[in-house]
Scaffold this motif. Sequence first.
Motif, PDB file in Angstrom:
ATOM      1  N   SER A 155       0.832  -1.202   0.000  1.00  6.90           N
ATOM      2  CA  SER A 155       0.000   0.000   0.000  1.00  6.90           C
ATOM      3  C   SER A 155       0.872   1.260   0.000  1.00  6.90           C
ATOM      4  O   SER A 155       1.500   1.585   1.010  1.00  6.90           O
ATOM      5  CB  SER A 155      -0.928   0.022   1.209  1.00  6.90           C
ATOM      6  OG  SER A 155      -1.602   1.264   1.278  1.00  6.90           O
ATOM      7  N   ILE A 156       0.884   1.933  -1.110  1.00  7.11           N
ATOM      8  CA  ILE A 156       1.636   3.179  -1.233  1.00  7.11           C
ATOM      9  C   ILE A 156       1.029   4.240  -0.314  1.00  7.11           C
ATOM     10  O   ILE A 156       1.760   5.001   0.320  1.00  7.11           O
ATOM     11  CB  ILE A 156       1.670   3.638  -2.694  1.00  7.11           C
ATOM     12  CG1 ILE A 156       2.532   2.655  -3.492  1.00  7.11           C
ATOM     13  CG2 ILE A 156       2.200   5.065  -2.823  1.00  7.11           C
ATOM     14  CD1 ILE A 156       2.447   2.784  -4.975  1.00  7.11           C
ATOM     15  N   GLU A 157      -0.288   4.239  -0.216  1.00  6.02           N
ATOM     16  CA  GLU A 157      -0.944   5.210   0.663  1.00  6.02           C
ATOM     17  C   GLU A 157      -0.534   5.009   2.119  1.00  6.02           C
ATOM     18  O   GLU A 157      -0.261   5.982   2.832  1.00  6.02           O
ATOM     19  CB  GLU A 157      -2.473   5.122   0.545  1.00  6.02           C
ATOM     20  CG  GLU A 157      -3.019   5.635  -0.769  1.00  6.02           C
ATOM     21  CD  GLU A 157      -3.097   4.555  -1.840  1.00  6.02           C
ATOM     22  OE1 GLU A 157      -2.707   3.391  -1.569  1.00  6.02           O
ATOM     23  OE2 GLU A 157      -3.522   4.883  -2.959  1.00  6.02           O
ATOM     24  N   PRO A 195       1.385  10.566  -1.325  1.00  2.00           N
ATOM     25  CA  PRO A 195       1.891   9.525  -2.234  1.00  2.00           C
ATOM     26  C   PRO A 195       2.703  10.075  -3.405  1.00  2.00           C
ATOM     27  O   PRO A 195       3.719   9.491  -3.783  1.00  2.00           O
ATOM     28  CB  PRO A 195       0.623   8.821  -2.713  1.00  2.00           C
ATOM     29  CG  PRO A 195      -0.336   9.000  -1.584  1.00  2.00           C
ATOM     30  CD  PRO A 195      -0.045  10.390  -1.050  1.00  2.00           C
ATOM     31  N   GLU A 196       2.298  11.216  -3.951  1.00  4.81           N
ATOM     32  CA  GLU A 196       3.046  11.773  -5.093  1.00  4.81           C
ATOM     33  C   GLU A 196       4.447  12.226  -4.688  1.00  4.81           C
ATOM     34  O   GLU A 196       5.347  12.287  -5.523  1.00  4.81           O
ATOM     35  CB  GLU A 196       2.278  12.909  -5.781  1.00  4.81           C
ATOM     36  CG  GLU A 196       1.866  14.038  -4.883  1.00  4.81           C
ATOM     37  CD  GLU A 196       0.514  13.849  -4.194  1.00  4.81           C
ATOM     38  OE1 GLU A 196       0.052  14.815  -3.579  1.00  4.81           O
ATOM     39  OE2 GLU A 196      -0.076  12.754  -4.263  1.00  4.81           O
ATOM     40  N   GLN A 216       7.189   9.295  -5.244  1.00  5.12           N
ATOM     41  CA  GLN A 216       7.503   8.717  -6.554  1.00  5.12           C
ATOM     42  C   GLN A 216       9.003   8.696  -6.844  1.00  5.12           C
ATOM     43  O   GLN A 216       9.556   7.647  -7.194  1.00  5.12           O
ATOM     44  CB  GLN A 216       6.750   9.453  -7.655  1.00  5.12           C
ATOM     45  CG  GLN A 216       6.862   8.748  -8.992  1.00  5.12           C
ATOM     46  CD  GLN A 216       5.927   9.338 -10.028  1.00  5.12           C
ATOM     47  OE1 GLN A 216       5.271  10.351  -9.814  1.00  5.12           O
ATOM     48  NE2 GLN A 216       5.862   8.693 -11.176  1.00  5.12           N
ATOM     49  N   GLN A 253       3.987  -2.956  -8.809  1.00  3.00           N
ATOM     50  CA  GLN A 253       2.858  -2.341  -8.111  1.00  3.00           C
ATOM     51  C   GLN A 253       3.006  -0.816  -8.080  1.00  3.00           C
ATOM     52  O   GLN A 253       2.034  -0.090  -8.290  1.00  3.00           O
ATOM     53  CB  GLN A 253       2.752  -2.869  -6.679  1.00  3.00           C
ATOM     54  CG  GLN A 253       2.243  -4.290  -6.604  1.00  3.00           C
ATOM     55  CD  GLN A 253       2.172  -4.795  -5.169  1.00  3.00           C
ATOM     56  OE1 GLN A 253       2.960  -4.398  -4.317  1.00  3.00           O
ATOM     57  NE2 GLN A 253       1.230  -5.677  -4.916  1.00  3.00           N
ATOM     58  N   VAL A 254       4.200  -0.348  -7.826  1.00  3.96           N
ATOM     59  CA  VAL A 254       4.443   1.097  -7.768  1.00  3.96           C
ATOM     60  C   VAL A 254       4.258   1.711  -9.154  1.00  3.96           C
ATOM     61  O   VAL A 254       3.619   2.764  -9.298  1.00  3.96           O
ATOM     62  CB  VAL A 254       5.846   1.388  -7.185  1.00  3.96           C
ATOM     63  CG1 VAL A 254       6.242   2.842  -7.380  1.00  3.96           C
ATOM     64  CG2 VAL A 254       5.893   1.007  -5.707  1.00  3.96           C
ATOM     65  N   HIS A 286       2.421   0.623 -11.583  1.00  3.22           N
ATOM     66  CA  HIS A 286       0.986   0.600 -11.883  1.00  3.22           C
ATOM     67  C   HIS A 286       0.258   1.730 -11.147  1.00  3.22           C
ATOM     68  O   HIS A 286      -0.590   2.410 -11.718  1.00  3.22           O
ATOM     69  CB  HIS A 286       0.387  -0.751 -11.506  1.00  3.22           C
ATOM     70  CG  HIS A 286      -1.058  -0.862 -11.833  1.00  3.22           C
ATOM     71  ND1 HIS A 286      -2.062  -0.617 -10.927  1.00  3.22           N
ATOM     72  CD2 HIS A 286      -1.691  -1.154 -12.997  1.00  3.22           C
ATOM     73  CE1 HIS A 286      -3.227  -0.757 -11.498  1.00  3.22           C
ATOM     74  NE2 HIS A 286      -3.038  -1.087 -12.746  1.00  3.22           N
ATOM     75  N   TYR A 287       0.624   1.950  -9.912  1.00  4.72           N
ATOM     76  CA  TYR A 287      -0.014   3.003  -9.110  1.00  4.72           C
ATOM     77  C   TYR A 287       0.178   4.376  -9.754  1.00  4.72           C
ATOM     78  O   TYR A 287      -0.761   5.154  -9.868  1.00  4.72           O
ATOM     79  CB  TYR A 287       0.558   2.995  -7.700  1.00  4.72           C
ATOM     80  CG  TYR A 287      -0.014   4.088  -6.824  1.00  4.72           C
ATOM     81  CD1 TYR A 287      -1.174   3.867  -6.092  1.00  4.72           C
ATOM     82  CD2 TYR A 287       0.598   5.339  -6.734  1.00  4.72           C
ATOM     83  CE1 TYR A 287      -1.706   4.867  -5.296  1.00  4.72           C
ATOM     84  CE2 TYR A 287       0.067   6.345  -5.940  1.00  4.72           C
ATOM     85  CZ  TYR A 287      -1.091   6.102  -5.227  1.00  4.72           C
ATOM     86  OH  TYR A 287      -1.618   7.103  -4.440  1.00  4.72           O
ATOM     87  N   TYR A 288       1.398   4.673 -10.169  1.00 12.48           N
ATOM     88  CA  TYR A 288       1.683   6.001 -10.705  1.00 12.48           C
ATOM     89  C   TYR A 288       1.274   6.172 -12.166  1.00 12.48           C
ATOM     90  O   TYR A 288       1.230   7.288 -12.662  1.00 12.48           O
ATOM     91  CB  TYR A 288       3.162   6.354 -10.510  1.00 12.48           C
ATOM     92  CG  TYR A 288       3.474   6.655  -9.052  1.00 12.48           C
ATOM     93  CD1 TYR A 288       2.987   7.811  -8.439  1.00 12.48           C
ATOM     94  CD2 TYR A 288       4.213   5.765  -8.285  1.00 12.48           C
ATOM     95  CE1 TYR A 288       3.237   8.078  -7.109  1.00 12.48           C
ATOM     96  CE2 TYR A 288       4.478   6.029  -6.944  1.00 12.48           C
ATOM     97  CZ  TYR A 288       3.981   7.184  -6.377  1.00 12.48           C
ATOM     98  OH  TYR A 288       4.236   7.436  -5.038  1.00 12.48           O
ATOM     99  N   ARG A 318      -1.711   5.227 -13.268  1.00  9.39           N
ATOM    100  CA  ARG A 318      -3.179   5.366 -13.372  1.00  9.39           C
ATOM    101  C   ARG A 318      -3.608   6.803 -13.369  1.00  9.39           C
ATOM    102  O   ARG A 318      -2.940   7.743 -13.238  1.00  9.39           O
ATOM    103  CB  ARG A 318      -3.913   4.616 -12.285  1.00  9.39           C
ATOM    104  CG  ARG A 318      -3.312   4.655 -10.934  1.00  9.39           C
ATOM    105  CD  ARG A 318      -4.105   3.850  -9.953  1.00  9.39           C
ATOM    106  NE  ARG A 318      -3.603   4.288  -8.650  1.00  9.39           N
ATOM    107  CZ  ARG A 318      -4.312   4.479  -7.595  1.00  9.39           C
ATOM    108  NH1 ARG A 318      -5.577   4.221  -7.622  1.00  9.39           N
ATOM    109  NH2 ARG A 318      -3.793   4.891  -6.492  1.00  9.39           N
TER     110      ARG A 318
END
Length: 111
Positions: free
Chosen positions: A4-6, A16-17, A20, A104-105, A107-109, A111
């Motif tokens: 979970s990045i959050e 979260p940003e 990165q 996962q990271v 993919h998160y960034y 979206r």
Amino acid sequence: MGYSIEEAAAALTLAPEDLQDIFWAFFEEATETLERCESAIHRGDFALLEELFHDLKGSASNLRMEQVRELAYRSELSAKEENMEKIQKDLAKLLFEVERHKEQVQHYYER
């Protein structure tokens, strides 16, 4: 359960940003560290392996990557014990976990 990045950002009191660039630096460093581990394995350099796994453990811990941290910790202990068979098994798992987290990271960034 996935990473979970959050949750990692909240634990670090960051958005979260803001993580990165830190993630990309971590993955670059982790890749280099794991390559150095492979080289150290071929040379039987347990002291270097212990140091490399310790560093990776700390970096993963900072980013709350528990699976990577746990594997790096186990590998660090195996290096202290000079257990090459265990190191080699856990290195394969470490490579997999680092790559899984990277995907996962990414993919998160994206979206």
